[in-house]
Design a protein around this motif. Structure first.
Motif, PDB file in Angstrom:
ATOM      1  N   GLN A  79       0.707  -1.280  -0.028  1.00  9.19           N
ATOM      2  CA  GLN A  79       0.006  -0.203   0.023  1.00  9.19           C
ATOM      3  C   GLN A  79       0.672   1.356   0.060  1.00  9.19           C
ATOM      4  N   THR A  80       2.138   1.278   0.382  1.00 11.67           N
ATOM      5  CA  THR A  80       2.961   2.128   0.772  1.00 11.67           C
ATOM      6  C   THR A  80       3.384   2.812  -0.852  1.00 11.67           C
ATOM      7  N   LEU A  81       3.424   4.020  -1.228  1.00 12.03           N
ATOM      8  CA  LEU A  81       3.669   4.533  -2.200  1.00 12.03           C
ATOM      9  C   LEU A  81       5.018   4.551  -2.608  1.00 12.03           C
ATOM     10  N   PRO A  82       5.539   4.150  -4.020  1.00 12.36           N
ATOM     11  CA  PRO A  82       6.918   3.960  -4.324  1.00 12.36           C
ATOM     12  C   PRO A  82       7.707   5.292  -4.052  1.00 12.36           C
ATOM     13  N   PHE A  83       8.719   5.305  -3.888  1.00  9.82           N
ATOM     14  CA  PHE A  83       9.743   6.638  -4.090  1.00  9.82           C
ATOM     15  C   PHE A  83      10.313   7.049  -5.084  1.00  9.82           C
ATOM     16  N   MET A  84      10.012   7.895  -5.822  1.00 12.80           N
ATOM     17  CA  MET A  84      10.613   8.550  -7.098  1.00 12.80           C
ATOM     18  C   MET A  84      10.456   7.233  -8.297  1.00 12.80           C
ATOM     19  N   SER A  85       9.437   6.868  -8.475  1.00 12.80           N
ATOM     20  CA  SER A  85       9.178   5.887  -8.998  1.00 12.80           C
ATOM     21  C   SER A  85       7.416   5.604  -9.500  1.00 12.80           C
ATOM     22  N   ASP A  86       7.467   4.834 -10.570  1.00 15.17           N
ATOM     23  CA  ASP A  86       5.942   4.581 -10.833  1.00 15.17           C
ATOM     24  C   ASP A  86       5.444   3.408 -10.158  1.00 15.17           C
ATOM     25  N   LYS A  87       6.533   2.374  -9.770  1.00 19.64           N
ATOM     26  CA  LYS A  87       6.223   0.999  -9.533  1.00 19.64           C
ATOM     27  C   LYS A  87       7.106   0.746  -8.228  1.00 19.64           C
ATOM     28  N   LYS A  88       6.588  -0.372  -7.480  1.00 21.29           N
ATOM     29  CA  LYS A  88       7.557  -0.904  -6.513  1.00 21.29           C
ATOM     30  C   LYS A  88       7.209  -2.633  -6.509  1.00 21.29           C
ATOM     31  N   VAL A  89       8.085  -3.097  -6.049  1.00 18.50           N
ATOM     32  CA  VAL A  89       7.871  -4.610  -6.064  1.00 18.50           C
ATOM     33  C   VAL A  89       8.097  -5.187  -4.695  1.00 18.50           C
ATOM     34  N   VAL A  90       7.127  -6.105  -4.268  1.00 15.40           N
ATOM     35  CA  VAL A  90       7.231  -6.886  -3.010  1.00 15.40           C
ATOM     36  C   VAL A  90       6.855  -8.231  -3.447  1.00 15.40           C
ATOM     37  N   LEU A  91       8.030  -8.863  -2.613  1.00 16.71           N
ATOM     38  CA  LEU A  91       8.396 -10.271  -2.761  1.00 16.71           C
ATOM     39  C   LEU A  91       7.943 -11.007  -1.435  1.00 16.71           C
ATOM     40  N   VAL A  92       7.240 -12.210  -1.651  1.00 19.70           N
ATOM     41  CA  VAL A  92       7.111 -13.311  -0.517  1.00 19.70           C
ATOM     42  C   VAL A  92       7.655 -14.576  -0.975  1.00 19.70           C
ATOM     43  N   TYR A  93       8.752 -14.749  -0.546  1.00 19.15           N
ATOM     44  CA  TYR A  93       9.611 -15.961  -0.997  1.00 19.15           C
ATOM     45  C   TYR A  93       9.368 -17.245  -0.056  1.00 19.15           C
ATOM     46  N   ARG A  94       9.572 -18.186  -0.816  1.00 20.38           N
ATOM     47  CA  ARG A  94       9.284 -19.757   0.077  1.00 20.38           C
ATOM     48  C   ARG A  94       7.851 -19.829   0.675  1.00 20.38           C
ATOM     49  N   ALA A  95       6.871 -19.300  -0.134  1.00 17.80           N
ATOM     50  CA  ALA A  95       5.491 -19.079   0.656  1.00 17.80           C
ATOM     51  C   ALA A  95       4.866 -20.505   0.506  1.00 17.80           C
ATOM     52  N   SER A  96       5.166 -21.368   1.387  1.00 22.83           N
ATOM     53  CA  SER A  96       4.614 -22.725   1.434  1.00 22.83           C
ATOM     54  C   SER A  96       3.328 -22.785   1.675  1.00 22.83           C
ATOM     55  N   PHE A  97       2.608 -21.711   1.918  1.00 24.95           N
ATOM     56  CA  PHE A  97       1.224 -21.785   2.587  1.00 24.95           C
ATOM     57  C   PHE A  97       0.326 -21.640   1.283  1.00 24.95           C
ATOM     58  N   ILE A  98       0.783 -21.569   0.096  1.00 27.88           N
ATOM     59  CA  ILE A  98       0.034 -21.863  -1.247  1.00 27.88           C
ATOM     60  C   ILE A  98       0.178 -23.221  -1.674  1.00 27.88           C
ATOM     61  N   GLU A  99       0.656 -24.152  -0.850  1.00 31.08           N
ATOM     62  CA  GLU A  99       0.562 -25.569  -1.034  1.00 31.08           C
ATOM     63  C   GLU A  99      -0.603 -26.047  -0.586  1.00 31.08           C
ATOM     64  N   ASP A 100      -1.091 -27.191  -1.027  1.00 31.79           N
ATOM     65  CA  ASP A 100      -2.114 -27.997  -0.501  1.00 31.79           C
ATOM     66  C   ASP A 100      -1.718 -28.573   0.802  1.00 31.79           C
TER      67      ASP A 100
END
Length: 347
Positions: free
Chosen positions: A70-91
């Protein structure tokens, strides 16, 4: 759900989603997909402000991820947020160490539809087993996000990728040598393959890479020795076959191990020839005989052409008879192996 090639083509065409779910066995390839998005949208001078990472298995709640998005990017149009090794999306993952898999997955699903335009949210999961596939949760996410299935690279794609590894080390490799190297790489993980590239570059420092270098470093010695023994048998070269046998024994190889490997090799040749005669595909035959390397399969195929099915069946019977004699009597084991080779050639 798309593959890696389509993912990269879409980025070049500026077809961008604001939520990506990446899954597969090869974490390095997944990381490179993430890197391609970061490089495209995040200025390296402001990367600390416009790129954030979260460990999916250490999240105590999903709120920090939402706040970052939700936080606006700084001096840019975009920002990227990564959640890695997110095993909660496995069954059927039950509880995470910090937050329940069900709660994390539900929070993620609820938030996907409200991700702001200025943010690209990426979540990835690394499969534990080579045969793992996307489950119900990931298939559900494909309806509201861009799911990228990262499969093992094969064929020309694999060759091109590995060639880059060599080029990054200022090392040239010929087309034939590159194919030979790729054929003996069985790992799904490109990080492991890159380590093998490094090993080969060090081994051939200051000179060109040859197929002999690849053979010396990456082919299992026992398989190679048995190939060198069975090959002169198939070509009816008795003297050479006996010389190889004597060399193996001189080097300390146990006679029962040599016999077991000879029997295994003839059994593989028999099964491969049966598969070829039944007009089965290469992939099916490789799976049936549990051979992963294209290079090893091609050697079996080439060697098998020099035998008839009857000759191979006879050779297997000779191995079984020799094994029984060596176990139940006091025969000279070296002599028994020599007789086996002589009778296999007489076939």
């Amino acid at each position: 759900m798309i593959d890696v090639a389509t993912f990269h083509q879409n980025i070049k065409k500026n077809i961008i989603n604001n939520c990506y779910v990446l899954c597969g066995n090869d974490e390095q390839t997944i990381k490179e997909c993430v890197k391609s998005l970061v490089n495209k949208f995040v200025d390296k001078d402001f990367i600390d402000l416009n790129y954030m990472e979260f460990d999916g298995n250490s999240l105590e709640s999903f709120e920090p991820v939402i706040n970052a998005c939700q936080t606006l990017p700084f001096m840019s149009d975009k920002k990227v947020v990564l959640v890695y090794r997110a095993s909660f999306i496995e069954d059927d993952k039950g509880e995470n160490s910090k937050i329940s898999a069900d709660k994390a997955f539900n929070n993620f699903c609820e938030y996907i539809g409200t991700i702001p335009d200025h943010c690209i949210l990426i979540i990835y999961d690394v499969f534990k087993g080579k045969r793992d596939k996307p489950g119900k949760r990931i298939n559900k996410l494909s309806k509201s996000s861009c799911v990228v299935k990262v499969d093992k690279l094969k064929g020309q794609q694999l060759e091109n990728k590995i060639k880059v590894f060599f080029e990054n080390r200022d090392k040239q490799i010929g087309r034939i040598e590159l194919k030979a190297f790729c054929s003996v790489m069985d790992e799904n993980n490109l990080s492991v393959v890159e380590n093998e590239v490094e090993k080969l570059c060090c081994f051939t420092d200051g000179r060109d890479i040859t197929k002999e270098d690849i053979k010396a470093l990456f082919l299992k010695s026992s398989d190679d020795d048995i190939f060198d023994l069975v090959n002169p048998i198939s070509n009816k070269r008795l003297k050479e076959a006996l010389e190889v046998l004597n060399e193996l024994i001189y080097r300390g190889e146990k006679t029962n191990h040599i016999l077991n490997m000879i029997e295994r090799q003839f059994t593989l040749l028999f099964k491969v020839k049966l598969g070829v005669n039944a007009k089965k595909s290469k992939e099916v035959i490789m799976k049936e005989v549990n051979v992963r390397s294209d290079y090893a399969f091609d050697m079996l195929l080439s060697q098998g052409k020099k035998f008839t099915l009857r000759q191979l069946q006879h050779a297997i019977e000779l191995c079984i008879n020799a094994e029984q004699k060596m176990k139940t009597s006091t025969v000279d084991e070296k002599t028994e192996l020599e007789l086996l080779i002589i009778n296999a050639i007489a076939g």
